[in-house]
Design an enzyme around this catalytic site. Sequence first.
Site, PDB file in Angstrom:
ATOM      1  N   THR A   1       0.831  -1.205   0.000  1.00 15.26           N
ATOM      2  CA  THR A   1       0.000   0.000   0.000  1.00 15.26           C
ATOM      3  C   THR A   1       0.869   1.259   0.000  1.00 15.26           C
ATOM      4  OG1 THR A   1      -0.127  -0.293   2.367  1.00 15.26           O
ATOM      5  CG2 THR A   1      -2.078  -0.900   1.118  1.00 15.26           C
ATOM      6  N   SER A   2       0.298   2.332  -0.543  1.00 13.65           N
ATOM      7  CA  SER A   2       0.954   3.652  -0.599  1.00 13.65           C
ATOM      8  C   SER A   2       2.306   3.608  -1.312  1.00 13.65           C
ATOM      9  CB  SER A   2       1.137   4.251   0.811  1.00 13.65           C
ATOM     10  OG  SER A   2      -0.088   4.272   1.490  1.00 13.65           O
ATOM     11  N   ARG A   3       2.465   2.632  -2.200  1.00  8.66           N
ATOM     12  CA  ARG A   3       3.718   2.481  -2.968  1.00  8.66           C
ATOM     13  C   ARG A   3       4.921   2.210  -2.081  1.00  8.66           C
ATOM     14  NH1 ARG A   3       0.420   1.672  -6.918  1.00  8.66           N
ATOM     15  NH2 ARG A   3      -0.324   3.484  -8.072  1.00  8.66           N
ATOM     16  N   LEU A   4       4.665   1.716  -0.860  1.00  7.93           N
ATOM     17  CA  LEU A   4       5.772   1.421   0.054  1.00  7.93           C
ATOM     18  C   LEU A   4       6.152  -0.054  -0.094  1.00  7.93           C
ATOM     19  CD1 LEU A   4       4.499   3.560   3.050  1.00  7.93           C
ATOM     20  CD2 LEU A   4       6.321   4.098   1.419  1.00  7.93           C
TER      21      LEU A   4
END
Length: 220
Positions: free
Chosen positions: A194-197
């Site tokens: 998620t959130s490009r993490l």
Amino acid sequence: MTFLEKIRCLFTFGQGVALSLPEFDDASDPIALFDTWFNDANKSGILLPEAVSVSTCSKDGQPSSRMVLMKSFDERGFVFYTNYGSRKSHELEDNQKVALLLHWNVLQRQVRIEGTVEKTTLEESANYFNSRDRGSKVGAWASKQSQQLTHPNELKERVKQFEQEFSGKDVPHPEFWGGWRVKPHYMEFWQGRTSRLHDRLCFEKNDQTNNDWQTFKLHP
Ligand SMILES: Cc1cc2nc3c(=O)[nH]c(=O)nc-3n(C[C@H](O)[C@H](O)[C@H](O)COP(=O)(O)O)c2cc1C
Ligand SMILES: Cc1ncc(COP(=O)(O)O)c(C=O)c1O
């Protein structure tokens, strides 16, 4: 992959992780991890999970990429088969450095592999060639892979010619057709989060003669 995991994949597509990640430490073996991920990809129902991009580089530094089908892998490397007269093969003869890329979209996973190539043995290539269907065997004889067609019907005519030549006989393995084995020295497993993490689990070795991989993680 369980039914529940499949549902999670669907619901998290494009925005989060669907599958749990294995433990990752210095003792980890990237081939074993690849095996796990490849099994997950096979079980997920992805079409052609063995499709892999192969990037080669010409003598003057021009990279080029194309898809191939990975037919086997083990501790020695990743194998695909092709025409040894093709563009990719010429480039690999000149420069053995190669990069592979796999992307399993529903699993939000990418695997990057960098290494050097060697040809598979004649026996290995012949064994694989002999397992192919007759049409693909004739096709391998007929296709002057990566060369320009000299006239629109050239390929069709060559298929006919080789069908006649091998009529009533086994189609032999052509010596100009065989495998390349990519021996990895860098492998990176990317898991979408998620959130490009995202997670990036990397393995690197400096010595091809042993199996000592260094492990580290990269910022996404
Ligand atoms: C999904 C997919 C799988 C392919 N698998 C192979 C393969 O295993 N071997 C091969 O020679 N070409 C394969 N091709 C064709 C190659 O992408 C490429 O067009 C061909 O090998 C010629 O490339 P080159 O001119 O760069 O050598 C495949 C294409 C696709 C789309
Ligand atoms: C030209 C060519 N060679 C080889 C392959 C893959 O090997 P096989 O035909 O043995 O599955 C493909 C697959 O698309 C291909 O297009």
